[in-house]
Design a protein around this motif. Structure first.
Motif, mmCIF file in Angstrom:
data_model
loop_
_atom_site.group_PDB
_atom_site.id
_atom_site.type_symbol
_atom_site.label_atom_id
_atom_site.label_comp_id
_atom_site.label_asym_id
_atom_site.label_seq_id
_atom_site.Cartn_x
_atom_site.Cartn_y
_atom_site.Cartn_z
ATOM 1 N N ASN A 106 0.827 -1.204 0.000
ATOM 2 C CA ASN A 106 0.000 0.000 0.000
ATOM 3 C C ASN A 106 0.868 1.263 0.000
ATOM 4 O O ASN A 106 1.774 1.400 0.805
ATOM 5 C CB ASN A 106 -0.920 -0.013 1.222
ATOM 6 C CG ASN A 106 -1.930 1.105 1.189
ATOM 7 O OD1 ASN A 106 -2.647 1.266 0.215
ATOM 8 N ND2 ASN A 106 -1.978 1.886 2.255
ATOM 9 N N VAL A 129 -2.919 0.711 -4.002
ATOM 10 C CA VAL A 129 -3.874 0.976 -2.923
ATOM 11 C C VAL A 129 -4.425 -0.366 -2.464
ATOM 12 O O VAL A 129 -5.143 -1.033 -3.217
ATOM 13 C CB VAL A 129 -5.011 1.913 -3.379
ATOM 14 C CG1 VAL A 129 -5.998 2.131 -2.252
ATOM 15 C CG2 VAL A 129 -4.460 3.226 -3.888
ATOM 16 N N SER A 130 -4.093 -0.764 -1.247
ATOM 17 C CA SER A 130 -4.562 -2.046 -0.728
ATOM 18 C C SER A 130 -5.916 -1.884 -0.065
ATOM 19 O O SER A 130 -6.104 -1.026 0.788
ATOM 20 C CB SER A 130 -3.568 -2.601 0.293
ATOM 21 O OG SER A 130 -4.051 -3.817 0.831
#
Length: 75
Positions: A55, A69-70
């Motif tokens: 992330n 973007v996790s």
């Protein structure tokens, strides 16, 4: 401008990321692609397809920047 690429896991490998971001169609092309093109992870040149991205990491390819973007929920 950065394009966000969402993942549903804690990390993703650079090879998987290049496919997910639509830069490559197949995983078989990753090794060749990394040997022929400059790919930067967080501003540093990277050529390991197994490099783990987490992330907030950024990947720059051919002047285009993507951000990992996790979406993984905290357990």
């Amino acid at each position: 401008m950065q394009t966000e690429v969402s993942i549903s896991t804690e990390y993703i490998t650079l090879g998987q990321f290049l496919k997910l971001a639509g830069i490559l169609d197949t995983g078989g092309a990753v090794k060749w692609f990394l040997s022929e093109h400059d790919v930067f992870v967080n501003g540093e040149k990277e050529n390991r397809r197994g490099k783990k991205l987490v992330n907030g990491d950024t990947v720059t390819v051919a002047g285009e920047t993507f951000q990992v973007v996790s979406q993984k929920l905290e357990e």
